[in-house]
Write an enzyme that holds these catalytic residues in place. Structure first.
Site, PDB file in Angstrom:
ATOM      1  N   HIS A  22      -2.256  -7.701   1.339  1.00  0.00           N
ATOM      2  CA  HIS A  22      -3.310  -7.426   0.346  1.00  0.00           C
ATOM      3  C   HIS A  22      -3.360  -8.466  -0.769  1.00  0.00           C
ATOM      4  O   HIS A  22      -4.220  -8.372  -1.653  1.00  0.00           O
ATOM      5  CB  HIS A  22      -3.117  -6.034  -0.270  1.00  0.00           C
ATOM      6  CG  HIS A  22      -3.205  -4.911   0.723  1.00  0.00           C
ATOM      7  ND1 HIS A  22      -4.291  -4.732   1.551  1.00  0.00           N
ATOM      8  CD2 HIS A  22      -2.340  -3.908   1.032  1.00  0.00           C
ATOM      9  CE1 HIS A  22      -4.079  -3.668   2.329  1.00  0.00           C
ATOM     10  NE2 HIS A  22      -2.902  -3.151   2.035  1.00  0.00           N
ATOM     11  N   ASP A  60       2.513   1.677   9.195  1.00  0.00           N
ATOM     12  CA  ASP A  60       1.997   2.856   8.498  1.00  0.00           C
ATOM     13  C   ASP A  60       0.838   3.523   9.233  1.00  0.00           C
ATOM     14  O   ASP A  60       0.328   4.555   8.774  1.00  0.00           O
ATOM     15  CB  ASP A  60       1.627   2.523   7.042  1.00  0.00           C
ATOM     16  CG  ASP A  60       0.783   1.272   6.894  1.00  0.00           C
ATOM     17  OD1 ASP A  60       0.426   0.650   7.923  1.00  0.00           O
ATOM     18  OD2 ASP A  60       0.479   0.905   5.742  1.00  0.00           O
ATOM     19  N   TYR A  71       6.001   3.608   5.459  1.00  0.00           N
ATOM     20  CA  TYR A  71       6.570   4.259   4.276  1.00  0.00           C
ATOM     21  C   TYR A  71       7.325   5.541   4.562  1.00  0.00           C
ATOM     22  O   TYR A  71       7.813   6.182   3.636  1.00  0.00           O
ATOM     23  CB  TYR A  71       5.448   4.516   3.253  1.00  0.00           C
ATOM     24  CG  TYR A  71       4.685   3.251   2.955  1.00  0.00           C
ATOM     25  CD1 TYR A  71       5.242   2.265   2.153  1.00  0.00           C
ATOM     26  CD2 TYR A  71       3.439   2.994   3.539  1.00  0.00           C
ATOM     27  CE1 TYR A  71       4.577   1.069   1.910  1.00  0.00           C
ATOM     28  CE2 TYR A  71       2.764   1.801   3.304  1.00  0.00           C
ATOM     29  CZ  TYR A  71       3.340   0.850   2.488  1.00  0.00           C
ATOM     30  OH  TYR A  71       2.703  -0.331   2.263  1.00  0.00           O
TER      31      TYR A  71
HETATM   32  C1  SP5 Z   1       0.932  -2.953   2.479  1.00  0.00           C
HETATM   33  C2  SP5 Z   1       0.317  -1.597   2.401  1.00  0.00           C
HETATM   34  O1  SP5 Z   1       0.428  -0.820   3.339  1.00  0.00           O
HETATM   35  N1  SP5 Z   1      -0.271  -1.256   1.262  1.00  0.00           N
HETATM   36  C3  SP5 Z   1      -0.758   0.039   1.108  1.00  0.00           C
HETATM   37  C4  SP5 Z   1      -1.932   0.020   0.228  1.00  0.00           C
HETATM   38  C5  SP5 Z   1      -2.536   1.368   0.118  1.00  0.00           C
HETATM   39  N2  SP5 Z   1      -2.091   2.053  -1.023  1.00  0.00           N
HETATM   40  C6  SP5 Z   1      -3.042   2.974  -1.499  1.00  0.00           C
HETATM   41  C7  SP5 Z   1      -2.349   4.098  -2.144  1.00  0.00           C
HETATM   42  C8  SP5 Z   1      -3.284   5.201  -2.462  1.00  0.00           C
HETATM   43  C9  SP5 Z   1      -2.596   6.316  -3.165  1.00  0.00           C
HETATM   44  N3  SP5 Z   1      -1.577   6.926  -2.361  1.00  0.00           N
HETATM   45  C10 SP5 Z   1      -1.254   8.200  -2.812  1.00  0.00           C
HETATM   46  C11 SP5 Z   1      -0.152   8.717  -1.917  1.00  0.00           C
HETATM   47  C12 SP5 Z   1      -0.096  10.209  -1.945  1.00  0.00           C
HETATM   48  N4  SP5 Z   1       0.875  10.639  -1.012  1.00  0.00           N
HETATM   49 ZN    ZN Z   2      -0.740  -0.461   4.920  1.00  0.00          ZN
END
Ligand code: SP5
Ligand code: ZN
Length: 357
Positions: free
Chosen positions: A173, A297, A336
């Site tokens: 990203h 993921d 994750y």
């Molecule tokens: C490298 C990669 O996989 N980056 C991930 C980017 C996405 N992140 C967005 C997160 C959005 C909020 N997540 C809340 C989690 C609730 N369990």
């Molecule tokens: Zn990702």
């Protein structure tokens, strides 16, 4: 015949970034891109199918300089000290760099804006979300991840059929001049540039992370010498990176046709996901080298995506990409769910290695 032992390039310095918290919709939530991911992956790769190599900090990083604008690297290298010198910890107990405003055209509106002096305001010049914070060890860890990617690519340039960079924080990203999505520096793009310096003329990137790698896509969108293909959860269904990653984004200028986005609906499982991976593997087949952005993921248990890929799905993805016969660098991206993270990475790499004969 023994199976090819996959070189694993890793560095203890990648543990120096430990985000603890992210700010999401204004609320402090627990960070998911943690240093413990390194150990979850190392544990799973601690067997004879893999060969661990510890990477030392590089003395120079020419590939990094060709991927990112100097201002981004300068900001990341100084932001934690600027923050620590400010009043933030005393005033609000915040010890990480969190952007407070974003000087997009909505704010500057054609006025001659200049960089903010206060670091909480300046951070929004480079950060594009509130989740991807900079702490005292962040820059050292991001450089270590870059060095793992570069070292893996060097091994492949020197003749290894496959090498894996245990890179974190992840990178796909990170754009030429911006960071976000848990990424600071674009490790996969660094691998591409090291392969190019080693003689590969046309390089294919296949990104199997659950999210479209907007940073890598941006770096190569206008270029004809590097293909970028991604399979990911549909941003149009409300998923990160939200504003790009649609199927009609195919490149621009001489790079027209050099980008492919294959967005999939929420809930997609192995069968349809693997069709997309096979499509991308076929698409990059005539390249000289392959970089795989290996996010795991898309797996069913992952908290950051609604895709439903299994470990066997990742194993088959490895087999499909290995069957291209291209010399390949796999670079860690997301993933994750700590209990299954290492097994998913191992499954992909075992599948890929099984195609090497
Ligand atoms: C490298 C990669 O996989 N980056 C991930 C980017 C996405 N992140 C967005 C997160 C959005 C909020 N997540 C809340 C989690 C609730 N369990
Ligand atoms: Zn990702």
């Amino acid at each position: 015949m023994g199976q090819y032992a996959v070189p694993v390039l890793w560095s203890p310095d990648t543990r120096l970034h430990d985000p603890r918290h992210e700010v999401w919709v204004g609320v402090q939530t627990i960070g998911t891109e943690t240093a413990s991911r390194v150990d979850a992956i190392l544990d799973a790769l601690d067997h004879p199918g893999f060969e661990l190599h510890e990477v030392e900090p590089a003395e120079e990083r020419p590939a990094l300089d060709s991927v990112h604008e100097p201002a981004l690297v300068e900001f990341l290298g100084t932001a934690a000290d600027r923050w620590a010198a400010g009043p933030y910890e005393d005033l609000v107990g915040q010890d990480r760099v969190v952007p407070y405003l974003f000087p997009t055209p909505a704010m500057t509106a054609g006025l001659p804006a200049r960089p903010a002096v206060a670091v909480h305001a300046d951070a929004g010049r480079f950060a594009y979300d509130t989740m991807t914070q900079v702490g005292p060890g962040t820059f050292a860890a991001a450089l270590a991840a870059v060095d793992c990617a570069a070292a893996a690519a060097t091994l492949v340039s020197d003749g290894a059929p496959l090498a894996y960079a245990l890179a974190r924080p992840p990178g796909h990203h990170a754009t030429p001049a911006g960071f976000g999505g848990s990424c600071y520096l674009n490790n996969a793009a660094v691998a591409v540039e090291v392969l190019r310096a080693g003689g590969a003329e046309r390089i294919g990137i296949v990104d199997v992370d659950a999210h479209q790698g907007n940073g890598t896509a941006a770096i190569y969108y206008a270029r004809a010498d590097t293909l970028y293909g991604s399979v990911h959860v549909d941003p149009g269904a409300g998923w990160f990176p939200h504003v790009v990653g649609y199927a009609d984004e195919t490149g621009t200028g001489t790079g027209q046709g050099g980008t492919r986005n294959l967005p999939l609906p929420e809930g997609t499982g192995d069968e349809r996901w693997l069709e997309a991976v096979a499509d991308l593997a076929e698409w990059v087949r005539d390249c000289d080298a392959l970089v795989v952005s290996l996010g795991v993921d898309a797996a069913a248990d992952d908290p950051e995506s609604p895709l439903q890929v299994t470990a066997d799905g990742y194993r088959e993805a490895g087999r499909l990409l290995g069957a291209t016969g291209l010399p390949a660098v796999a670079v860690q991206e997301g993933g994750y769910h700590l209990p299954t993270l290492g097994g998913l990475v191992a499954a992909y790499l075992e599948g890929h290695a099984a195609s090497i004969g």
